[in-house]
Motif scaffolding. Structure first.
Motif, PDB file in Angstrom:
ATOM      1  N   LYS A 129      45.911  63.057  35.736  1.00  0.00           N
ATOM      2  CA  LYS A 129      45.898  61.652  36.160  1.00  0.00           C
ATOM      3  C   LYS A 129      46.332  60.731  35.025  1.00  0.00           C
ATOM      4  O   LYS A 129      46.895  59.661  35.269  1.00  0.00           O
ATOM      5  CB  LYS A 129      44.502  61.249  36.648  1.00  0.00           C
ATOM      6  N   SER A 130      46.076  61.116  33.775  1.00  0.00           N
ATOM      7  CA  SER A 130      46.493  60.296  32.640  1.00  0.00           C
ATOM      8  C   SER A 130      48.015  60.227  32.554  1.00  0.00           C
ATOM      9  O   SER A 130      48.589  59.156  32.327  1.00  0.00           O
ATOM     10  CB  SER A 130      45.934  60.886  31.335  1.00  0.00           C
ATOM     11  N   VAL A 131      48.668  61.369  32.749  1.00  0.00           N
ATOM     12  CA  VAL A 131      50.130  61.401  32.710  1.00  0.00           C
ATOM     13  C   VAL A 131      50.696  60.603  33.881  1.00  0.00           C
ATOM     14  O   VAL A 131      51.659  59.841  33.726  1.00  0.00           O
ATOM     15  CB  VAL A 131      50.646  62.850  32.737  1.00  0.00           C
ATOM     16  N   ASP A 132      50.087  60.760  35.058  1.00  0.00           N
ATOM     17  CA  ASP A 132      50.531  59.999  36.220  1.00  0.00           C
ATOM     18  C   ASP A 132      50.418  58.498  35.973  1.00  0.00           C
ATOM     19  O   ASP A 132      51.335  57.734  36.292  1.00  0.00           O
ATOM     20  CB  ASP A 132      49.696  60.378  37.453  1.00  0.00           C
ATOM     21  N   ALA A 133      49.288  58.081  35.390  1.00  0.00           N
ATOM     22  CA  ALA A 133      49.074  56.658  35.129  1.00  0.00           C
ATOM     23  C   ALA A 133      50.088  56.124  34.126  1.00  0.00           C
ATOM     24  O   ALA A 133      50.616  55.013  34.289  1.00  0.00           O
ATOM     25  CB  ALA A 133      47.649  56.431  34.616  1.00  0.00           C
ATOM     26  N   ALA A 134      50.381  56.900  33.089  1.00  0.00           N
ATOM     27  CA  ALA A 134      51.346  56.459  32.075  1.00  0.00           C
ATOM     28  C   ALA A 134      52.749  56.369  32.662  1.00  0.00           C
ATOM     29  O   ALA A 134      53.485  55.403  32.395  1.00  0.00           O
ATOM     30  CB  ALA A 134      51.328  57.406  30.884  1.00  0.00           C
ATOM     31  N   PHE A 135      53.155  57.352  33.461  1.00  0.00           N
ATOM     32  CA  PHE A 135      54.464  57.318  34.096  1.00  0.00           C
ATOM     33  C   PHE A 135      54.579  56.108  35.015  1.00  0.00           C
ATOM     34  O   PHE A 135      55.604  55.408  35.026  1.00  0.00           O
ATOM     35  CB  PHE A 135      54.697  58.606  34.893  1.00  0.00           C
ATOM     36  N   LEU A 136      53.532  55.857  35.798  1.00  0.00           N
ATOM     37  CA  LEU A 136      53.560  54.726  36.730  1.00  0.00           C
ATOM     38  C   LEU A 136      53.614  53.406  35.976  1.00  0.00           C
ATOM     39  O   LEU A 136      54.368  52.495  36.352  1.00  0.00           O
ATOM     40  CB  LEU A 136      52.325  54.778  37.631  1.00  0.00           C
ATOM     41  N   ALA A 137      52.835  53.279  34.894  1.00  0.00           N
ATOM     42  CA  ALA A 137      52.845  52.045  34.104  1.00  0.00           C
ATOM     43  C   ALA A 137      54.213  51.798  33.489  1.00  0.00           C
ATOM     44  O   ALA A 137      54.701  50.659  33.464  1.00  0.00           O
ATOM     45  CB  ALA A 137      51.774  52.124  33.010  1.00  0.00           C
ATOM     46  N   ALA A 138      54.854  52.863  32.992  1.00  0.00           N
ATOM     47  CA  ALA A 138      56.190  52.713  32.411  1.00  0.00           C
ATOM     48  C   ALA A 138      57.197  52.279  33.472  1.00  0.00           C
ATOM     49  O   ALA A 138      58.048  51.412  33.225  1.00  0.00           O
ATOM     50  CB  ALA A 138      56.634  54.025  31.774  1.00  0.00           C
TER      51      ALA A 138
END
Length: 253
Positions: A129-138
Motif C-alpha cells: 500500500k505504501s508503494v501504491d500511495a507513492a505512485f498515486l501521489a506522484a
C-alpha cells in the motif's frame, strides 16, 4: 515580472512599452513533485540495500528505538509548512520549501502502510500500500503541475447558467470517481477527479471481485461475477505490479 523595453520605428524612435512576462506558478509544483519522486526512489534504493545487508546504510536507532524515516518526513513537512505560512518567502526560498515538502511527503508516504496498519509491515504484503500511495501521489502531482486542476471554473463564465452547469459537471465527476473507487479502482477514481474520462472508463469496466460494488451487485453465480473473476483472477500480476516490484522491491522474504 514586468520588463521595460525601448523600441524604435520610423515615425517615433523613442516608443517605450512594457512587456509583461508572467512566470508560471507551476514551476514551484514541479520542484515539489521532482523532489518527491527523487526522494522516493532514493529511499527505496537505500531500504532495499539495508534489507539485503549491503552498503554503508543501516536503520536509525535512538536508545534502542527504531526511528522510521516517516518521522523525518513529517518533520520536514511541518517545518516547510510553518515557514511558508509565517514568512511567505520569495524565490529561491519558495523553491527550497517546495523541495523540503516534496521530500518529506515522499518519506512519509513511503511508510503509508505503517501508519495505516499501526505496525511494521514495510516488507509484508500490506506494505505494498505504501508503494501504491507513492505512485498515486506522484501521478496526481504531475497532473496538477500539467494544469489539471480539479473543480476549477476559470473558463465557465459568471452567469447563472454557467455556474449551474459547472456545479452539475463537478457533481457528475464526483459520482463517477466514487463509482470507480467502489469498483475497486481507487487510483482511477482519484485521478478521475482531475481527468473525468479516466473515471468514466473505470465505471464502464467490470468491478474487481472483492470490491464493494461487486459484493453488492454481482451475485455469486451470476455471469458478471464469473466474468469479473476471469478478468481479475487471484494472484493476477500486471505490468504495473512488475514496475512496483522493480522500484519498491517484492513483499515478503
Amino acid at each position: 515580472m514586468v520588463v521595460g523595453m525601448r523600441a524604435g520605428s520610423g515615425d517615433d524612435p523613442d516608443v517605450e512599452f512594457e512587456l509583461d512576462i508572467s512566470l508560471p506558478h507551476h514551476g514551484v509544483g514541479l520542484w515539489m513533485v521532482g523532489a518527491f519522486i527523487v526522494t522516493f526512489v532514493a529511499t527505496r534504493v537505500v531500504t532495499r540495500m539495508i534489507r539485503a545487508g549491503r552498503g554503508p546504510f543501516g536503520n536509525v536507532k535512538v536508545g534502542g528505538t527504531h526511528i522510521h524515516h516517516q518521522v523525518h518526513g513529517i518533520l520536514l513537512m511541518l517545518i516547510a509548512g510553518a515557514i511558508e505560512f509565517v514568512n511567505r518567502p520569495d524565490p529561491p526560498g519558495l523553491q527550497i520549501l517546495a523541495v523540503m515538502f516534496g521530500a518529506g511527503a515522499a518519506l512519509t508516504l513511503d511508510e503509508f502502510a505503517l501508519w495505516l496498519h499501526m505496525e511494521d509491515v514495510y516488507w509484508a504484503e500490506e506494505g505494498r500500500k505504501s508503494v501504491d500511495a507513492a505512485f498515486l501521489a506522484a501521478a496526481v502531482g504531475l497532473l496538477l503541475v500539467a494544469g489539471f486542476t480539479p473543480f476549477s471554473d476559470s473558463g465557465s463564465g459568471s452567469g447563472t447558467v454557467a455556474r449551474v452547469t459547472f456545479v452539475l459537471i463537478v457533481l457528475m465527476d464526483v459520482v463517477l470517481a466514487v463509482i470507480a473507487i467502489l469498483k475497486g479502482k481507487t487510483a482511477f477514481g482519484i485521478i478521475g477527479l482531475m481527468v473525468p474520462f479516466v473515471a468514466l472508463v473505470a465505471c464502464l469496466r467490470l468491478a474487481k471481485p472483492d470490491s464493494p460494488w461487486a459484493r453488492r451487485r454481482y451475485p455469486p453465480d451470476s455471469s458478471r461475477a464469473r466474468r469479473a473473476l476471469r478478468r481479475y483472477p487471484p494472484g493476477r500480476r500486471t505490468l504495473m505490479d512488475r514496475l512496483k516490484d522493480f522500484i519498491g522491491g517484492t513483499p515478503g522474504g
